[in-house]
Design a protein around this motif. Structure first.
Motif: not given
Lengths: 314, 359
Positions: B333, B346-348
């Protein structure tokens, strides 16, 4: 690390859907770009900042946790982020902040306090944003000083995060201008006339008296209040021998308006605390048996027992 | 020649007997979850007799103190986890070999590593029992009754519910040492030396927890002020106990058993160990290669750090045998942000990292 459990909140889910649709237009079957951490009813992997504590649980915010029961979410982590281990302890410690909340010194006060007293259930602790803490402190500490309090060690702002993973209202709300100071009522005189609020305040005060007022005058920036016909409801730090010559002060209140003092012909309920050698007034109400809320308060007062730390702690 | 065969047979039987005697340990309670106390009501005797790894004396204590067993298991688990943390970058990394003996044959050797595992496991039990007392989980103990420290400021309150480290220490002593005290080896024998070593190391572990317990305080005045402050006795963070025992491990004393049945320093020029020090009677085995007789698992297949010159570095970890390099994709994350109310988005992020594994 890896990919954590993902559940979208309503707003986030909507945004996620839009993004997914957008992605679909470009490339069919592309994986989701976002990962969501939402409400966790089982917070097993939760790692509290404190090394030794009871395993964290996600519990309902009780209706009688008056500081936080309408904050905007319904469940909280226990033990909380102030190391309060039982709900009884949370309630006892939170109760002294309710009077401050009622002062409306900053729009974000409740969100800030509740992020610590009743932290939201996520997979890890989320602290309030440092800027929110600073905004609340700067707006509210002046009000607290009317009651002889200063910003406590446990809420020192420099221990809170400055990043994006922190709790705050949306920025526009938090930056709203505070009320012009010229028209500010003396905080101890600016009280909600509700029986629960008065009871809460009584518990947070060190002493409480039913009395009449002989005279009010200015002294060193304070309002000096000389009582007469005093009847103690709660003596606290006042010794009986001192009761006779008791003098009360409205701290920093020489020039702020206090409508209760406009008419001194009736009895008052006055609550306060001792700071160094001064007895400070923290709340004043007209003793009005005809007022429904005040009558309720008088009834409740007879049976109500304020929680003490000792009882909470066992 | 027939006499040689007889000697060989005798040696083999002796070795087998020792293996049988020491194969199991109460540490296995950490790997086989102990049932909650309610389960014991059904039939105390069979449940205690079915718990793996208990010595006869420990089995009797189990019957007398059934509700304690879950916490002994917790304590053993805490000890093993801490051991695996402290030795995570070492050739021997405290890996658990099987469910019965837990660490395998490595513990047959009276090495420094064995000294550490005994100490940290005993410490784990003191920790778990002391805490269970405080939480009101055990009927035979409650809050600590330690007297108010003399140097505590007069206006601070001494009260609350402290961790009962006195009870935890006493109970751990009875339970953990029971296994050693019921053995009867000839005075001055190697076996007796090993028993004395275990007793010393168990005690060192218990004392580490006991001595590191300290005063903790809470401010609970109005609006969070420190006008009211209550203090109590609290266990130290177990990581700190582990750190201290690791220091003791690094400075452990080599001992041998005397004909009078006592341990003495191999090198008399060193300082005599105190009850808080770790001791060992055998040199450590080579942990580089897999060796069935010593129980060493070897370092083949272990991750190592190419840029480190410490024990976790590839040169030392792999014992000079070299290492293989490969790439792995890690998804994490990133760019997390909290949204009111209430979730974190969150972005991955993916990252390709190099990893090195011992040949």
């Amino acid at each position: 690390m890896g990919i954590g459990r993902s559940e979208g909140g309503r707003r986030g889910a909507a945004l996620g859907v839009l993004l997914a649709l957008g992605a679909a237009l470009l490339a069919v079957g592309s994986a989701s770009e976002y990962d969501y951490v939402s409400f966790q009813s089982d917070i097993g992997p939760y790692q509290s900042g404190r090394f030794y504590t009871k395993p964290p649980q996600c519990v309902d915010i009780p209706a009688d946790l008056r500081l936080c029961h309408n904050v905007g979410y319904k469940k909280m982590v226990l033990p909380n982020l102030l190391e309060h281990e039982t709900m009884a302890e949370v309630k006892q410690q939170a109760s002294s902040w309710v009077p401050l909340l009622n002062k409306n010194c900053h729009a974000g006060t409740q969100v800030f306090l509740c992020s610590l007293f009743a932290p939201v259930c996520l997979d890890r602790p989320i602290y309030p944003c440092r800027w929110l803490c600073e905004a609340v402190r700067d707006s509210c500490e002046p009000v607290m000083q009317f009651f002889g309090f200063y910003w406590p060690e446990m809420l020192k702002c420099d221990k809170f995060p400055e990043g994006d993973v922190c709790i705050a209202m949306t920025p526009p709300n938090a930056t709203e201008a505070s009320k012009p100071q010229g028209t500010t009522v003396c905080p101890p005189c600016d009280n909600e006339l509700k029986s629960e609020a008065i009871i809460e305040h009584l518990c947070a005060s060190e002493f409480a008296l039913r009395m009449k007022i002989k005279e009010v005058k200015k002294e060193n920036g304070d309002k000096k209040i000389v009582p007469k016909k005093k009847k103690p409801l709660k003596l606290g730090p006042i010794k009986k021998k001192d009761l006779k010559k008791l003098v009360l002060y409205l701290k920093n209140g020489a020039d702020c308006p206090c409508h209760q003092l406009d008419n001194l012909s009736h009895h008052f309920l006055i609550m306060g605390r001792k700071v160094k050698s001064q007895y400070l007034l923290t709340a004043i109400h007209k003793w009005d048996k005809k007022n429904k809320e005040f009558k309720n308060f008088m009834k409740k007062m007879k049976n109500h027992e304020c929680p003490t730390f000792q009882s909470v702690f066992k | 020649m027939p006499s040689l065969l007889l000697l060989f047979t005798a040696a083999l039987l002796s070795s087998w007997a020792q293996l049988l005697t020491d194969a199991n340990s109460w540490w296995s309670l950490a790997l086989n979850p102990v049932q909650r106390p309610e389960m014991f009501i059904i039939g105390a005797q069979p449940v205690c007799s079915q718990l793996p790894g208990l010595s006869p004396g420990q089995r009797k204590l189990c019957q007398l103190y059934q509700e304690h067993m879950a916490y002994i298991g917790e304590g053993a688990k805490t000890g093993i986890k801490e051991c695996q943390h402290q030795f995570r970058q070492r050739r021997w990394n405290c890996s658990t070999a099987d469910n019965a003996s837990v660490f395998g044959r490595v513990m047959q050797i009276g090495s420094r590593e064995t000294a550490f595992t005994h100490a940290v496991s005993a410490a784990g039990v003191v920790n778990a029992i002391s805490r269970a007392c405080r939480e009101g989980e055990l009927s035979t103990c409650g809050c600590s009754r330690t007297a108010r420290p003399k140097d505590l400021p007069r206006d601070w309150l001494w009260g609350g519910c402290g961790d009962n480290v006195e009870y935890g220490y006493r109970f751990a002593k009875e339970f953990v040492d029971a296994r050693e005290r019921e053995k009867n080896f000839a005075k001055g024998s190697e076996e007796q030396g090993r028993v004395l070593m275990n007793l010393q190391n168990n005690e060192a572990g218990r004392r580490a927890v006991y001595k590191m317990a300290d005063v903790a305080c809470k401010c609970h005045g109005v609006s969070g002020s420190c006008s009211l402050k209550t203090c109590w006795l609290q266990l130290a963070e177990f990581r700190k106990v582990g750190d201290r025992l690791k220091e003791k491990y690094d400075s452990a004393a080599a001992m041998r058993v005397t004909r009078k049945g006592r341990l003495e320093l191999v090198n008399s020029r060193f300082t005599q160990p105190t009850p808080e020090d770790l001791v060992y009677v055998d040199p450590s085995p080579d942990y580089c290669l897999r060796n069935e007789s010593t129980g060493s698992l070897g370092t083949q297949g272990r991750l190592c750090n190419k840029t480190s010159e410490g024990m976790d570095g590839c040169e030392l970890m792999c014992c000079g045998r070299g290492y293989n390099q490969f790439k792995s994709v890690q998804v994490e994350r990133c760019h997390c942000k909290f949204h009111w109310c209430c979730f974190v988005r969150c972005k991955k992020c993916t990252e390709i990292v190099d990893q090195y594994i011992c040949k």
